[in-house]
Design a protein around this motif. Structure first.
Motif, PDB file in Angstrom:
ATOM      1  N   SER A 249      -6.345 -21.074 -47.982  1.00 29.51           N
ATOM      2  CA  SER A 249      -5.870 -20.814 -46.520  1.00 29.51           C
ATOM      3  C   SER A 249      -4.589 -20.184 -46.299  1.00 29.51           C
ATOM      4  CB  SER A 249      -5.759 -22.493 -45.825  1.00 29.51           C
ATOM      5  OG  SER A 249      -4.665 -22.930 -46.306  1.00 29.51           O
ATOM      6  N   PHE A 250      -4.098 -19.821 -47.277  1.00 26.57           N
ATOM      7  CA  PHE A 250      -2.765 -18.887 -47.133  1.00 26.57           C
ATOM      8  C   PHE A 250      -3.061 -17.430 -47.022  1.00 26.57           C
ATOM      9  CE2 PHE A 250       1.555 -17.994 -48.863  1.00 26.57           C
ATOM     10  CZ  PHE A 250       2.271 -17.924 -47.596  1.00 26.57           C
ATOM     11  N   VAL A 251      -2.967 -16.903 -45.965  1.00 25.65           N
ATOM     12  CA  VAL A 251      -3.122 -15.596 -45.689  1.00 25.65           C
ATOM     13  C   VAL A 251      -2.483 -14.588 -46.483  1.00 25.65           C
ATOM     14  CG1 VAL A 251      -2.903 -13.473 -43.763  1.00 25.65           C
ATOM     15  CG2 VAL A 251      -3.443 -16.088 -43.170  1.00 25.65           C
ATOM     16  N   ALA A 252      -1.297 -14.736 -46.850  1.00 27.11           N
ATOM     17  CA  ALA A 252      -0.401 -13.906 -47.821  1.00 27.11           C
ATOM     18  C   ALA A 252      -0.975 -13.699 -48.974  1.00 27.11           C
ATOM     19  CB  ALA A 252       1.036 -14.642 -47.950  1.00 27.11           C
TER      20      ALA A 252
ATOM     21  N   PRO B 128      -7.728 -10.045 -46.266  1.00 29.92           N
ATOM     22  CA  PRO B 128      -9.082 -10.738 -46.969  1.00 29.92           C
ATOM     23  C   PRO B 128      -9.135 -11.984 -46.368  1.00 29.92           C
ATOM     24  CG  PRO B 128      -7.383  -9.409 -48.114  1.00 29.92           C
ATOM     25  CD  PRO B 128      -6.749  -9.574 -47.222  1.00 29.92           C
ATOM     26  N   TYR B 129      -8.283 -12.748 -46.277  1.00 27.75           N
ATOM     27  CA  TYR B 129      -8.534 -14.216 -45.638  1.00 27.75           C
ATOM     28  C   TYR B 129      -9.341 -14.175 -44.517  1.00 27.75           C
ATOM     29  CZ  TYR B 129      -7.728 -18.469 -43.133  1.00 27.75           C
ATOM     30  OH  TYR B 129      -7.852 -19.593 -42.381  1.00 27.75           O
ATOM     31  N   SER B 130      -9.039 -13.350 -43.573  1.00 29.23           N
ATOM     32  CA  SER B 130      -9.905 -13.472 -42.252  1.00 29.23           C
ATOM     33  C   SER B 130     -10.916 -12.910 -42.294  1.00 29.23           C
ATOM     34  CB  SER B 130      -8.834 -13.054 -41.077  1.00 29.23           C
ATOM     35  OG  SER B 130      -8.258 -11.852 -41.392  1.00 29.23           O
TER      36      SER B 130
ATOM     37  N   VAL C 132      17.816 -19.182 -45.591  1.00 29.64           N
ATOM     38  CA  VAL C 132      16.427 -19.189 -45.902  1.00 29.64           C
ATOM     39  C   VAL C 132      16.262 -17.828 -45.790  1.00 29.64           C
ATOM     40  CG1 VAL C 132      16.136 -19.753 -43.383  1.00 29.64           C
ATOM     41  CG2 VAL C 132      14.344 -19.821 -45.041  1.00 29.64           C
ATOM     42  N   SER C 133      15.035 -17.120 -46.768  1.00 27.53           N
ATOM     43  CA  SER C 133      14.699 -15.628 -46.616  1.00 27.53           C
ATOM     44  C   SER C 133      13.408 -15.601 -45.829  1.00 27.53           C
ATOM     45  CB  SER C 133      14.605 -15.112 -48.112  1.00 27.53           C
ATOM     46  OG  SER C 133      15.834 -15.167 -48.514  1.00 27.53           O
ATOM     47  N   LEU C 134      13.353 -15.097 -44.849  1.00 22.85           N
ATOM     48  CA  LEU C 134      11.878 -14.784 -44.093  1.00 22.85           C
ATOM     49  C   LEU C 134      11.640 -13.358 -44.058  1.00 22.85           C
ATOM     50  CD1 LEU C 134      13.126 -17.313 -41.126  1.00 22.85           C
ATOM     51  CD2 LEU C 134      11.244 -17.674 -43.069  1.00 22.85           C
ATOM     52  N   GLY C 135      10.415 -13.265 -43.457  1.00 17.85           N
ATOM     53  CA  GLY C 135       9.855 -11.706 -43.184  1.00 17.85           C
ATOM     54  C   GLY C 135       9.599 -11.327 -41.981  1.00 17.85           C
ATOM     55  N   ASN C 136       8.594 -11.277 -41.238  1.00 14.81           N
ATOM     56  CA  ASN C 136       8.462 -10.808 -40.071  1.00 14.81           C
ATOM     57  C   ASN C 136       8.790 -11.622 -38.620  1.00 14.81           C
ATOM     58  OD1 ASN C 136       7.452  -9.497 -37.498  1.00 14.81           O
ATOM     59  ND2 ASN C 136       5.481  -9.296 -38.029  1.00 14.81           N
ATOM     60  N   LEU C 137       9.947 -11.692 -38.339  1.00 16.39           N
ATOM     61  CA  LEU C 137      10.611 -12.803 -37.472  1.00 16.39           C
ATOM     62  C   LEU C 137       9.792 -12.470 -36.043  1.00 16.39           C
ATOM     63  CD1 LEU C 137      14.359 -12.874 -37.896  1.00 16.39           C
ATOM     64  CD2 LEU C 137      12.675 -14.271 -38.797  1.00 16.39           C
TER      65      LEU C 137
ATOM     66  N   ILE D 203     -12.402 -22.334 -33.397  1.00 11.78           N
ATOM     67  CA  ILE D 203     -11.703 -21.264 -33.840  1.00 11.78           C
ATOM     68  C   ILE D 203     -10.321 -21.723 -33.590  1.00 11.78           C
ATOM     69  CG2 ILE D 203     -11.320 -18.829 -33.075  1.00 11.78           C
ATOM     70  CD1 ILE D 203     -14.203 -18.759 -31.958  1.00 11.78           C
ATOM     71  N   LEU D 204      -9.703 -22.421 -34.421  1.00 14.07           N
ATOM     72  CA  LEU D 204      -8.570 -22.995 -34.310  1.00 14.07           C
ATOM     73  C   LEU D 204      -7.355 -22.146 -34.390  1.00 14.07           C
ATOM     74  CD1 LEU D 204     -10.457 -25.405 -34.287  1.00 14.07           C
ATOM     75  CD2 LEU D 204      -8.743 -26.762 -35.606  1.00 14.07           C
ATOM     76  N   PHE D 205      -6.459 -22.217 -33.510  1.00 11.72           N
ATOM     77  CA  PHE D 205      -5.030 -21.468 -33.632  1.00 11.72           C
ATOM     78  C   PHE D 205      -4.181 -22.255 -34.623  1.00 11.72           C
ATOM     79  CE2 PHE D 205      -5.261 -17.588 -30.614  1.00 11.72           C
ATOM     80  CZ  PHE D 205      -6.565 -17.761 -30.362  1.00 11.72           C
TER      81      PHE D 205
HETATM   82  N1  GDD Z   1       4.399 -17.495 -44.609  1.00 13.91           N
HETATM   83  C1  GDD Z   1       5.198 -17.083 -44.204  1.00 13.91           C
HETATM   84  N2  GDD Z   1       6.611 -17.120 -44.684  1.00 13.91           N
HETATM   85  N3  GDD Z   1       5.048 -16.263 -42.943  1.00 13.91           N
HETATM   86  C2  GDD Z   1       6.338 -15.749 -42.668  1.00 13.91           C
HETATM   87  C3  GDD Z   1       7.502 -15.481 -43.208  1.00 13.91           C
HETATM   88  C4  GDD Z   1       7.611 -16.117 -44.388  1.00 13.91           C
HETATM   89  O1  GDD Z   1       8.638 -16.499 -45.257  1.00 13.91           O
HETATM   90  N4  GDD Z   1       8.350 -14.922 -42.480  1.00 13.91           N
HETATM   91  C5  GDD Z   1       7.672 -14.453 -41.570  1.00 13.91           C
HETATM   92  N5  GDD Z   1       6.127 -15.014 -41.584  1.00 13.91           N
HETATM   93  C6  GDD Z   1       5.342 -14.761 -40.363  1.00 13.91           C
HETATM   94  C7  GDD Z   1       3.867 -14.227 -41.034  1.00 13.91           C
HETATM   95  O2  GDD Z   1       3.988 -12.668 -41.333  1.00 13.91           O
HETATM   96  C8  GDD Z   1       3.015 -14.429 -39.822  1.00 13.91           C
HETATM   97  O3  GDD Z   1       2.933 -13.152 -38.995  1.00 13.91           O
HETATM   98  C9  GDD Z   1       3.468 -15.842 -39.286  1.00 13.91           C
HETATM   99  O4  GDD Z   1       4.850 -15.816 -39.949  1.00 13.91           O
HETATM  100  C10 GDD Z   1       2.911 -16.933 -39.571  1.00 13.91           C
HETATM  101  O5  GDD Z   1       2.595 -17.056 -41.049  1.00 13.91           O
HETATM  102  P1  GDD Z   1       1.897 -18.375 -41.931  1.00 13.91           P
HETATM  103  O6  GDD Z   1       2.676 -19.534 -41.387  1.00 13.91           O
HETATM  104  O7  GDD Z   1       1.875 -18.134 -43.069  1.00 13.91           O
HETATM  105  O8  GDD Z   1       0.458 -18.651 -41.049  1.00 13.91           O
HETATM  106  P2  GDD Z   1      -0.568 -17.509 -40.678  1.00 13.91           P
HETATM  107  O9  GDD Z   1      -0.521 -17.415 -39.060  1.00 13.91           O
HETATM  108  O10 GDD Z   1      -0.638 -16.416 -41.391  1.00 13.91           O
HETATM  109  O11 GDD Z   1      -1.998 -18.471 -40.978  1.00 13.91           O
HETATM  110  C11 GDD Z   1      -2.171 -19.791 -40.814  1.00 13.91           C
HETATM  111  O12 GDD Z   1      -2.850 -19.892 -39.371  1.00 13.91           O
HETATM  112  C12 GDD Z   1      -4.082 -19.325 -39.275  1.00 13.91           C
HETATM  113  C13 GDD Z   1      -4.650 -19.354 -37.634  1.00 13.91           C
HETATM  114  O13 GDD Z   1      -4.129 -18.320 -37.186  1.00 13.91           O
HETATM  115  C14 GDD Z   1      -2.964 -20.448 -41.786  1.00 13.91           C
HETATM  116  O14 GDD Z   1      -3.073 -21.801 -41.495  1.00 13.91           O
HETATM  117  C15 GDD Z   1      -4.309 -20.014 -41.754  1.00 13.91           C
HETATM  118  O15 GDD Z   1      -5.143 -20.672 -42.792  1.00 13.91           O
HETATM  119  C16 GDD Z   1      -4.860 -20.019 -40.267  1.00 13.91           C
HETATM  120  O16 GDD Z   1      -6.273 -19.619 -40.266  1.00 13.91           O
END
Ligand code: GDD
Ligand code: NAP
Length: 339
Positions: A82-85, A146-148, A206-211, A173-175
């Protein structure tokens, strides 16, 4: 007594759904994968109340046996990579589980219990590069990972078994939905755990990506109720389940730090942006290119009006309550990996 079979029982949603169905008097059978380091953290309080069956979504015979043993009235397919990354790192495995796994389970049901009602954990990730906003049941799909892409197959094979064999098969279709039991790799839990650790002085930043990515975030405890309701209807159908609000990752970070009275000031731009604690002047958020995806989903906002109208479903926990609940849980969960 109704019997339910749940896959993905060790995950976030599995525990909440099992609690709900137990309350409703169901007998629960659940599929689990055998691991060298077995982790039942999220369901340890339920272990003596449910029947666990070993198996795997990649193993057809285990699914046939599981359906034969459990003879379910309702099947909830929550199992997934379930982890998109990670789906870019493991695209073939992701498809085995999230796409073909659904067919394997539907085949097992068709062979052994064709009148069982079936719930497929579909996702707002199907909308990907969104074609309209807000997204609803009729919005076209454009998956971005690839996940989606694998989940899109899972969606259509569910519709196909409904139309081909008259099976009671539904897609939810859960958000995005989160909770204190969310895996620590997902952005919400990664943030709330880091906020607790920074507050306690155990780490600096904390280190993050796309804010700027925006998500429609709700509470998992609310969303499992919608899964159950879909299988109580007269006719099988597909439903969007969402809060109807969207917030950026940046807003989530700000709100989460606010719970411990830390106000953030943003400085710089792009990968050089940092978040500073206004009071102490310390850097508490950094950007790390490692956390950007090859293609991201920039905006999700769901329209849950069909679910409200036909299922009588509405979310109860607000965005602010969700953030607070998760931070507070991480504050008391010193050193714990999951809720
Ligand atoms: N994980 C993660 N880590 N995401 C980050 C980070 C980070 O450090 N920084 C920014 N993001 C951004 C991601 O690029 C993405 O746009 C957003 O935060 C959400 O990432 P996730 O929490 O990993 O969830 P997701 O939206 O990709 O997927 C989740 O929700 C989907 C439903 O829309 C998962 O639960 C999927 O299984 C589910 O289908
Ligand atoms: P999660 O916490 O990652 O749980 C996934 C579950 O799937 C775990 O129990 C995992 O078992 C199991 N699993 C993975 N691969 C398997 C395999 N090959 N065979 C058997 N079981 C396997 O996910 P979640 O957040 O609860 O989500 C539940 C479902 O909803 C998933 O299908 C997800 O894609 C979908 N979904 C989630 C969201 C969301 O925001 N949470 C939104 C839309 C859709 P292990 O413990 O053994 O790894």
């Amino acid at each position: 007594m109704k019997r339910a079979f749940i896959t993905g029982i060790t995950g976030q949603d599995g525990g909440y759904l099992a609690e709900l169905l137990l309350e409703k008097g169901y007998e629960i059978y659940a599929l689990y994968r055998r691991n060298s380091n077995q982790r039942f953290d999220r369901i340890k309080h339920l272990l003596d109340k449910i029947h666990l069956i070993a198996g795997d979504m990649t193993d057809q015979s285990s699914l046939i046996d599981a359906i034969e043993v459990s003879k379910p009235d309702e099947v909830y397919n929550l199992a997934a990579q379930s982890f998109v990354a990670v789906s870019w790192k493991e695209p073939v495995f992701t498809a085995e589980v999230n796409a073909l796994g659904v067919t394997r389970l539907l085949e097992a049901i068709k062979m052994k219990k064709p009148d069982a009602k079936f719930y497929q954990a579909s996702t707002s990730e199907l909308f990907g590069l969104v074609q309209e906003t807000p997204q609803k049941e009729t919005t076209s799909f454009h998956p971005r990972s690839p996940y989606s892409v694998a989940k899109l197959y899972g969606y259509w094979i569910t519709v196909n078994y409904r139309e081909s064999y008259n099976m009671f098969a539904c897609n939810g279709i859960l958000f995005n939905h989160e909770s204190p039991k969310r895996g620590i790799e997902f952005v919400t839990r990664k943030i709330t755990k880091a906020v607790a650790e920074i507050y306690r002085g155990e780490r600096e930043f904390v280190s993050l990506g796309n804010l700027d990515a925006k998500r429609d975030w709700g509470y998992a405890g609310d969303y499992v109720k919608a899964m159950y309701l879909m299988l109580q209807q007269e006719k099988p159908d597909d439903f969007v389940i969402a809060s109807g609000e969207t917030h950026s990752v940046r807003e989530f970070v700000e709100k989460a730090f606010k719970v411990v009275d830390i106000e953030i000031e943003w400085k710089g731009q792009g990968i050089n942006e940092i978040g500073i604690d206004k009071k102490s002047g310390k850097t508490i958020v950094k950007i790390n290119p490692q956390f950007f995806r090859p293609a991201d989903v920039e905006l999700l906002l769901g329209d849950p009006s069909k679910a409200k109208r036909e299922l009588g479903w509405e979310p109860e926990v607000s965005f602010d309550q969700l953030v607070e609940m998760m931070v507070k849980n991480d504050l008391k969960n010193e050193g714990a990996e999951s809720g």
